[in-house]
Structures are given as structure tokens and as C-alpha cells.
Design a protein around this motif. Structure first.
Motif, PDB file in Angstrom:
ATOM      1  N   LYS A  13       0.833  -1.207   0.000  1.00 52.97           N
ATOM      2  CA  LYS A  13       0.000   0.000   0.000  1.00 52.97           C
ATOM      3  C   LYS A  13       0.867   1.256   0.000  1.00 52.97           C
ATOM      4  CE  LYS A  13      -4.267   1.694   0.385  1.00 52.97           C
ATOM      5  NZ  LYS A  13      -4.014   3.132   0.408  1.00 52.97           N
ATOM      6  N   THR A  14       1.994   1.227   0.702  1.00 55.34           N
ATOM      7  CA  THR A  14       2.905   2.380   0.677  1.00 55.34           C
ATOM      8  C   THR A  14       3.395   2.631  -0.742  1.00 55.34           C
ATOM      9  OG1 THR A  14       3.640   1.948   2.957  1.00 55.34           O
ATOM     10  CG2 THR A  14       5.055   3.342   1.580  1.00 55.34           C
ATOM     11  N   TYR A  15       3.803   1.552  -1.410  1.00 56.39           N
ATOM     12  CA  TYR A  15       4.296   1.675  -2.783  1.00 56.39           C
ATOM     13  C   TYR A  15       3.213   2.186  -3.714  1.00 56.39           C
ATOM     14  CZ  TYR A  15       5.615   0.215  -7.499  1.00 56.39           C
ATOM     15  OH  TYR A  15       5.859   0.194  -8.846  1.00 56.39           O
ATOM     16  N   THR A  16       2.021   1.607  -3.639  1.00 52.54           N
ATOM     17  CA  THR A  16       0.958   2.011  -4.555  1.00 52.54           C
ATOM     18  C   THR A  16       0.493   3.443  -4.283  1.00 52.54           C
ATOM     19  OG1 THR A  16      -0.682   0.962  -3.090  1.00 52.54           O
ATOM     20  CG2 THR A  16       0.143  -0.335  -4.948  1.00 52.54           C
ATOM     21  N   ASP A  17       0.470   3.845  -3.015  1.00 53.34           N
ATOM     22  CA  ASP A  17       0.075   5.222  -2.687  1.00 53.34           C
ATOM     23  C   ASP A  17       1.080   6.226  -3.244  1.00 53.34           C
ATOM     24  OD1 ASP A  17      -2.153   4.346  -1.396  1.00 53.34           O
ATOM     25  OD2 ASP A  17      -1.445   4.756   0.634  1.00 53.34           O
ATOM     26  N   LEU A  18       2.363   5.913  -3.092  1.00 57.69           N
ATOM     27  CA  LEU A  18       3.396   6.807  -3.611  1.00 57.69           C
ATOM     28  C   LEU A  18       3.353   6.863  -5.138  1.00 57.69           C
ATOM     29  CD1 LEU A  18       6.383   5.795  -1.299  1.00 57.69           C
ATOM     30  CD2 LEU A  18       5.062   7.918  -1.199  1.00 57.69           C
ATOM     31  N   ALA A  20       0.700   6.264  -7.056  1.00 55.83           N
ATOM     32  CA  ALA A  20      -0.511   6.978  -7.460  1.00 55.83           C
ATOM     33  C   ALA A  20      -0.352   8.479  -7.267  1.00 55.83           C
ATOM     34  CB  ALA A  20      -1.702   6.470  -6.650  1.00 55.83           C
ATOM     35  N   GLU A  21       0.304   8.860  -6.182  1.00 56.79           N
ATOM     36  CA  GLU A  21       0.536  10.286  -5.917  1.00 56.79           C
ATOM     37  C   GLU A  21       1.391  10.912  -7.003  1.00 56.79           C
ATOM     38  OE1 GLU A  21       3.097  12.853  -2.677  1.00 56.79           O
ATOM     39  OE2 GLU A  21       1.953  11.129  -1.952  1.00 56.79           O
ATOM     40  N   SER A  22       2.416  10.186  -7.431  1.00 56.95           N
ATOM     41  CA  SER A  22       3.306  10.720  -8.460  1.00 56.95           C
ATOM     42  C   SER A  22       2.624  10.815  -9.816  1.00 56.95           C
ATOM     43  CB  SER A  22       4.564   9.848  -8.572  1.00 56.95           C
ATOM     44  OG  SER A  22       4.249   8.572  -9.121  1.00 56.95           O
ATOM     45  N   GLU A  23       1.648   9.919 -10.064  1.00 53.12           N
ATOM     46  CA  GLU A  23       0.984   9.890 -11.363  1.00 53.12           C
ATOM     47  C   GLU A  23      -0.148  10.904 -11.470  1.00 53.12           C
ATOM     48  OE1 GLU A  23      -0.182   5.831 -11.730  1.00 53.12           O
ATOM     49  OE2 GLU A  23       1.797   5.156 -12.421  1.00 53.12           O
ATOM     50  N   ARG A  24      -0.497  11.547 -10.362  1.00 55.91           N
ATOM     51  CA  ARG A  24      -1.577  12.533 -10.394  1.00 55.91           C
ATOM     52  C   ARG A  24      -1.129  13.894 -10.892  1.00 55.91           C
ATOM     53  NH1 ARG A  24      -3.535   9.921  -5.506  1.00 55.91           N
ATOM     54  NH2 ARG A  24      -2.333  11.364  -4.221  1.00 55.91           N
ATOM     55  N   SER A  25       0.174  14.054 -11.160  1.00 54.75           N
ATOM     56  CA  SER A  25       0.679  15.337 -11.646  1.00 54.75           C
ATOM     57  C   SER A  25       1.726  15.090 -12.727  1.00 54.75           C
ATOM     58  CB  SER A  25       1.297  16.147 -10.497  1.00 54.75           C
ATOM     59  OG  SER A  25       2.403  15.461  -9.942  1.00 54.75           O
ATOM     60  N   TYR A  26       1.985  16.100 -13.536  1.00 52.77           N
ATOM     61  CA  TYR A  26       2.948  15.973 -14.620  1.00 52.77           C
ATOM     62  C   TYR A  26       4.371  15.800 -14.100  1.00 52.77           C
ATOM     63  CZ  TYR A  26      -0.717  17.392 -17.876  1.00 52.77           C
ATOM     64  OH  TYR A  26      -1.864  17.442 -18.615  1.00 52.77           O
ATOM     65  N   THR A 104       1.147   5.509   6.394  1.00 52.50           N
ATOM     66  CA  THR A 104       1.319   6.947   6.223  1.00 52.50           C
ATOM     67  C   THR A 104       2.711   7.398   6.629  1.00 52.50           C
ATOM     68  OG1 THR A 104      -1.040   7.263   6.673  1.00 52.50           O
ATOM     69  CG2 THR A 104       0.364   9.203   6.802  1.00 52.50           C
ATOM     70  N   VAL A 105       3.207   6.893   7.750  1.00 54.61           N
ATOM     71  CA  VAL A 105       4.545   7.273   8.212  1.00 54.61           C
ATOM     72  C   VAL A 105       5.613   6.762   7.251  1.00 54.61           C
ATOM     73  CG1 VAL A 105       6.246   6.971  10.051  1.00 54.61           C
ATOM     74  CG2 VAL A 105       3.866   7.432  10.632  1.00 54.61           C
ATOM     75  N   MET A 106       5.440   5.555   6.728  1.00 57.42           N
ATOM     76  CA  MET A 106       6.398   5.027   5.761  1.00 57.42           C
ATOM     77  C   MET A 106       6.417   5.887   4.501  1.00 57.42           C
ATOM     78  SD  MET A 106       7.919   2.502   7.164  1.00 57.42           S
ATOM     79  CE  MET A 106       8.698   1.675   5.784  1.00 57.42           C
ATOM     80  N   GLY A 107       5.248   6.381   4.090  1.00 57.65           N
ATOM     81  CA  GLY A 107       5.186   7.255   2.920  1.00 57.65           C
ATOM     82  C   GLY A 107       5.921   8.562   3.163  1.00 57.65           C
ATOM     83  N   SER A 108       5.732   9.164   4.341  1.00 57.08           N
ATOM     84  CA  SER A 108       6.439  10.415   4.653  1.00 57.08           C
ATOM     85  C   SER A 108       7.940  10.187   4.755  1.00 57.08           C
ATOM     86  CB  SER A 108       5.904  11.013   5.961  1.00 57.08           C
ATOM     87  OG  SER A 108       6.223  10.199   7.074  1.00 57.08           O
ATOM     88  N   THR A 109       8.331   9.000   5.211  1.00 61.47           N
ATOM     89  CA  THR A 109       9.756   8.666   5.293  1.00 61.47           C
ATOM     90  C   THR A 109      10.365   8.557   3.900  1.00 61.47           C
ATOM     91  OG1 THR A 109       9.375   7.457   7.360  1.00 61.47           O
ATOM     92  CG2 THR A 109      11.428   6.991   6.175  1.00 61.47           C
ATOM     93  N   ALA A 110       9.635   7.928   2.983  1.00 60.74           N
ATOM     94  CA  ALA A 110      10.118   7.804   1.603  1.00 60.74           C
ATOM     95  C   ALA A 110      10.302   9.176   0.961  1.00 60.74           C
ATOM     96  CB  ALA A 110       9.147   6.955   0.779  1.00 60.74           C
ATOM     97  N   ARG A 111       9.436  10.121   1.298  1.00 59.51           N
ATOM     98  CA  ARG A 111       9.567  11.477   0.745  1.00 59.51           C
ATOM     99  C   ARG A 111      10.723  12.230   1.378  1.00 59.51           C
ATOM    100  NH1 ARG A 111       4.194  10.994   2.175  1.00 59.51           N
ATOM    101  NH2 ARG A 111       2.773  10.493   0.435  1.00 59.51           N
ATOM    102  N   PHE A 112      11.034  11.899   2.631  1.00 57.09           N
ATOM    103  CA  PHE A 112      12.100  12.596   3.348  1.00 57.09           C
ATOM    104  C   PHE A 112      13.486  12.242   2.811  1.00 57.09           C
ATOM    105  CE2 PHE A 112      15.299  11.927   6.731  1.00 57.09           C
ATOM    106  CZ  PHE A 112      15.540  13.245   7.093  1.00 57.09           C
ATOM    107  N   ILE A 113      13.695  10.995   2.420  1.00 57.81           N
ATOM    108  CA  ILE A 113      15.029  10.523   2.034  1.00 57.81           C
ATOM    109  C   ILE A 113      15.635  11.345   0.898  1.00 57.81           C
ATOM    110  CG2 ILE A 113      16.301   8.567   1.063  1.00 57.81           C
ATOM    111  CD1 ILE A 113      14.478   6.733   2.717  1.00 57.81           C
TER     112      ILE A 113
END
Length: 254
Positions: A13-18, A20-26, A104-113
Motif C-alpha cells: 500500500k505504501t508503494y501504490t500510494d506513492l 498513485a501520488e506521483s501519477e496525479r501530476s505531470y 502513512t509514516v512510511m510514505g512520509s519517510t520515503a519522501r524525506f530521504i
């Protein structure tokens, strides 16, 4: 088996959320870097250009604190409200509730790196030499992840029953932002105020990041140990509440 399934669900779910988030914008994943840059630029303009705090070391000093705080803030806020956000799913299928704040925390961690990597590159371009103490960064990452996840678990277990708590948490995080040492050196604060401020774990963590990244000093293991033990206590309480209240979340009229 249930725990294994939950862990697999977290990573998937962390992978798919990230994704999907990236695919919602150019610009996709570039927004993970652009958004923090806007965030940091706003405070840079305020502190350096408006308030003229333009000492030689202030810019990296400030950016170090702001980058670290951004991860903590997004992880605690997002993770703390994760169960409430997934209220529709809770009323349809059974999922162990700790899964939602962890995702959610794993997603924020992936963005932080990548943002932290950009910060390291900035330090090099700014003239800060690589220090052997940078090797201690993973220890601080693990400590902060433990703290962020523990708070998210604890808050997420209570928030569904007290919707007004969301406003209180947002204001509490704003207060912590200003007293965590993002804008000032905690070591220059006089006693007993300094000791009171260090009750906030993030004040100590931000100072430790500055120690390893800017001052060339190894982290204080006693301080790190206290933060980890405190985090484990909060996380354990959060997990206990989530387990105790497990079957009540799906019945709440969100």
C-alpha cells in the motif's frame, strides 16, 4: 500469518500510494523535492531576507532543523489521522488498525530521504566538508522514525473517538515547531528553560542532527537512548489501545 499479511499490505500500500501520488501530476516524484523547497524558501525569506539573520552558519543551521522537522510534522499529522481517513474501508473489510498509521509514516519517510539527500548536496555546495560523523545519520533516522511512528500510533488510536482532537494536534505541532530549536540553538538557551525545552524529544533530535552534519560531533547516545525508550513506551501504549478498541473503529459514525 495475520502479522505477515499486515506487513505485506503495509509495503504494498505504501508503494501504490506513492506511485498513485506521483501519477496525479505531470512532475510526479519531483514534487517531493519541489514542495519542501517552497516550504524552506518561505522561512529562508522570512529569517534571512526580512529579519536579516544572515550569519555565515545560519542558513545550513536553519535548513538542517527545517528538513528534519518537516518529516516529523508530516508523519505525525498524517499518521495520527490515518484511521479516520480510511473510515469507509473500515466499515467494509477487517484490517488491523495499526496498518494505516504505519503506511502513512512510511510514505512520509520515503519522501524525506531524497530531500535529505538534497540537503547533503547543498552542504557540499555551500562549502561544508564531508564529516566522518555523517555516518551516524542512519542512527538518527531510525530514532526519528521510531518517535514519529510511536506518536502516530498513539494519536491514531484516540482521534476517531475525539474528532476535535485533530485541531488540538495541529496547534500542538505548531507550538512544538517554534520550541524545537528549528530557528535557534538549544544549547544557547539558559537554564532551567533549556531543560524544559529538551523534554520535547524533537528538540534533542534536531540538535543531534546538527552535531553530526554541521559540528562534526558524534551523537549523544544517552539522549538517543532516552528518546528511543520514550518512543517505545508511547508506541506500546498506542498498539495496546488499537488492539483494545479494534472492533469499535468500524462502528463509529465518522
Amino acid at each position: 500469518m495475520r502479522l505477515r499479511n499486515s506487513i505485506e499490505l503495509i509495503f504494498y500500500k505504501t508503494y501504490t500510494d506513492l506511485k498513485a501520488e506521483s501519477e496525479r501530476s505531470y512532475l510526479g516524484f519531483l514534487w517531493w523535492i519541489i514542495e519542501p523547497i517552497f516550504y524552506l524558501s518561505a522561512f529562508y525569506i522570512l529569517q534571512v531576507l526580512v529579519m536579516r539573520r544572515d550569519g555565515t552558519d545560519f542558513v545550513p543551521f536553519f535548513l538542517c532543523g527545517a528538513v528534519v522537522w518537516k518529516w516529523f510534522d508530516s508523519g505525525v499529522k498524517g499518521g495520527g489521522h490515518a484511521i479516520s481517513i480510511h473510515r469507509g474501508l473500515l466499515q467494509q473489510v477487517y484490517v488491523q488498525k495499526f496498518v494505516f498509521p504505519v503506511i502513512t509514516v512510511m510514505g512520509s519517510t520515503a519522501r524525506f530521504i531524497p530531500v535529505f539527500g538534497i540537503f547533503c548536496l547543498f552542504l557540499l555546495l555551500y562549502g561544508t566538508p564531508v564529516k566522518i560523523t555523517w555516518l551516524a545519520a542512519p542512527l538518527l533516522f531510525a530514532t526519528q522514525l521510531c518517535l514519529t511512528l510511536s506518536l502516530a500510533l498513539l494519536i491514531s488510536s484516540i482521534t476517531p473517538f475525539l474528532p476535535d482532537l485533530k485541531v488540538a494536534i495541529d496547534n500542538a505541532m505548531l507550538l512544538l515547531f517554534f520550541i524545537s530549536g528549528v530557528f535557534f540553538n538549544i544549547n544557547e538557551v539558559h537554564e532551567p528553560v533549556r531543560s524544559y525545552l529538551l523534554v520535547n524529544p524533537m528538540a534533542g533530535l534536531i540538535d543531534e542532527y546538527r552535531n553530526i552534519m554541521l559540528r562534526g560531533a558524534w551523537p549523544n547516545l544517552d539522549r538517543i537512548g532516552i528518546i528511543i525508550l520514550t518512543s517505545l513506551g508511547m508506541g506500546g501504549l498506542g498498539l495496546a489501545l488499537l488492539k483494545q478498541l479494534d472492533h469499535k473503529y468500524g462502528k463509529i459514525p465518522f
